[in-house]
Scaffold this active site. Sequence first.
Site, short mmCIF file in Angstrom:
data_model
loop_
_atom_site.label_atom_id
_atom_site.label_comp_id
_atom_site.label_asym_id
_atom_site.label_seq_id
_atom_site.Cartn_x
_atom_site.Cartn_y
_atom_site.Cartn_z
N ASP A 140 -48.73 5.96 -29.32
CA ASP A 140 -48.56 5.72 -30.74
C ASP A 140 -47.70 4.47 -30.87
O ASP A 140 -46.97 4.09 -29.94
CB ASP A 140 -47.91 6.93 -31.42
CG ASP A 140 -48.27 7.03 -32.89
OD1 ASP A 140 -48.63 5.99 -33.49
OD2 ASP A 140 -48.17 8.12 -33.47
N TRP A 141 -47.77 3.84 -32.03
CA TRP A 141 -47.15 2.52 -32.20
C TRP A 141 -45.62 2.62 -32.05
O TRP A 141 -44.96 3.30 -32.81
CB TRP A 141 -47.55 1.95 -33.53
CG TRP A 141 -48.77 1.06 -33.47
CD1 TRP A 141 -48.89 -0.17 -34.03
CD2 TRP A 141 -50.01 1.30 -32.78
NE1 TRP A 141 -50.14 -0.71 -33.75
CE2 TRP A 141 -50.84 0.17 -32.98
CE3 TRP A 141 -50.50 2.34 -32.00
CZ2 TRP A 141 -52.12 0.06 -32.44
CZ3 TRP A 141 -51.78 2.25 -31.47
CH2 TRP A 141 -52.57 1.12 -31.69
#
Length: 806
Positions: free
Chosen positions: A226-227
């Site tokens: 995930d970012w």
Amino acid sequence: MAQYDEVIEPLLAQLDLSEKVTLLTGADFWSVPGLPRIGLGSLVMSDGPVGVRGTGWAPDDPSITLPSPTALAATWDPDLARTAGLVLGQESRRKGVHLLLGPTVNLQRTPLGGRHFECYSEDPLLSGEIGAGLVAGVQAHGVGTTVKHLVGNDFETDRMTVDVRIDERALRELYLAPFERAVAAGSWGVMSAYNAVNGLPMASNGPLQSDLLKREWGFDGVVVSDWRAARSTVDAALGGLDVAMPAMENPWGERLVEAVRAGHVPEDVVDDKVRRVLRLAARVGLLDGVPPAVPAPPAELDGDTVAHEVATRSFVLARNENFTLPLEPAALTRVAVIGALALDARVLGGGSAQVTPPHVVSPLEGLGRALSGVDVAYAVGADPRPFLPAARGTEWGEGFTVTLTGARAHAFTLPSAALRWIGDLPGGLTPDDVTAIELRAIFTPGDDGEHTFAVSGFGTFELSVGGDSRFAGTLHPAGAGRAELLLSPREHRVGVRLAAGVPVEVVLRQRIAAGLAHTVATTLGHRPPGPDADGMIAEAVKIAAESDVAVVVVGTTEQVESEGFDRPSLALPGRQDELVAQVAAANPRTVVVVNAGSPVLLPWADDVAAVLLTWFPGQAAGAALADVLLGVAEPGGRLPTTWPRRARDCPVLDIDTTGGVVGYDEGVFVGYRGWLRAGRPPRYAFGHGLGYTTWVYESLEVGPDEAVVTVLNAGARYGREVVQIYAGPTEPDPQRPRCWLAGFASVAAHPGERVTVHIPLPERTWQIWDSGWRTVFGDYDVTAAHALDDPRLTATLTLVPAASGA
């Protein structure tokens, strides 16, 4: 795939260490770099639970917007999920996207979860089957899916740092099960979550990402962070992560190269990651001379048609007293349509799920079109929106001219005064090109009096109306990061007295700090003069009393259901409950449309004629609503989650991250499993949903691998039924739920027609996790049901060990 392995190994042998690591590290916000020397193109990713945004939020390149994932799960139809996936795959190809960041298959453990609407269900089997259908549809276009968020990301509070403690049995039987199903369906990607599980951050969680996902399940795709979830160079590299995103705050790049050279990370670990990236590149057609997994895409679908079908099939008719629905247009002379969300439909949830639809049909517009010749009267009634809606409509002339200025300039027009993008800028500009944004329009008031204008977003703004400066300031709380600002913007309002019919120029300017134009969320809001809150309710009650039927649209807002935070309450925001109660008292034929992606409390439900749950219904919202209310289409949905009567009744509700830990102490008793153990009836049970015809369940035959059910359409209309199969031990076992969903199938029939359906029962139906999967033998009650609380036929199955071979 063997043919790809033959290509990959020679390419891998050509790469030096720096080149290998480059392929594992985000190049910018949405892509991994290519390597022309070996014929490798850049891999582009995009958010996309309900629509494919692309590499920006380009207002000049809208996205087909489907109903929310809860709505898709409410169809209980994996084939329809595949059709939805085909639209997303087709949109991905159109926007140059190779890897779609979805589906989200986290379980709906608590109804307070902020991204509840973005997940499918509280049940692992239903979530897994719908997710697998979507995976198949997207990947039929040669576009990869990224099943997310592995694992335990079932709430938003402190999601970046919290440690989720889940016992091994609940982890295997519930939370991992939808991921396992999606991997078995062939998903080419998996996204690791922000949170930790049992002490290890997921981006560095070797036991789950390397041992279970890759080795035990045989996953041969790519694990993407995930970012900004990858926060450790060595631990993430050794913990099964393959690609760290995005470029900003990335722990890999040269630091990973140095870690390999220092002996902290073996190079063969890096090689395995590169093989996976190259395999994905080959599958999506990014390796020169290598045939992609899908040489030609399927036939194109009409996105609006699919959005409409998913919406009608997802709407859940929760209550329908005295056959109020469907309405007969010929018997209507006046219909009251009430609610702020009837005019400003909430068609999607907040956060990374957001896209810009090409158009939105509001409930008021949809009913107005369908009821030609009928007087359709509108009143706001109650407005739950904490921010003013974006300015739009005929009073604003030709729309809004937006000009980006700085080192380079670009101008375009928008129909509404809302700007939003992440990543690429409109017009091909770069963040360094832009230092200011100007939004300009001519507004011709329709009413005399004080008009309210609002600036919402984050940054430094100046608003002028009629040449006079009305606001100049910064909406940026101290210490807030850009991600927080995007998900939790601020608003400033001003009142301006204007004369009806006299045009004024409205200009909103925003200054952008150098290099930060990659993230913009700015809205110019407007509200005309009107009654106060009491007056709005009184107006709605008046038109309801004078109408044949009152349709009240209530729901949540972007500040209630969104990525980035959890809900503080299950109550509808604002004075909507009061509005419904007063309208229902004035008109006994009150139909309430609930426009919310997650369960909300409905204290007035027993006092209204009908309740229709429409989730976040996508761009065709109002057209689908009109079809269902008027009987052109049947409300085909069944609840994928339990709706409580009171918040305190929920078996799992509060999200307490005290000490940085959340314990899933309820074990396997999540969702309806917990409701059954507690013995408290909810308002609407899992699987509940009414239709416009009547079904009789005539026979049930059960074996270890299959249930065979015959149903009869005993009503007067063509209809659709979701046959649900539940199984549970005949003798209660306190260590196991009373029953669980074992299978389901959607059937359709004309009046008087019988249908026999064969529903597979997976081996896992009879198994528990006990240091491995173990079949529990004995007697089981197997029930064919219209809903969890509406059993129709039950049979007993005795499960015995297979006889040993002769």
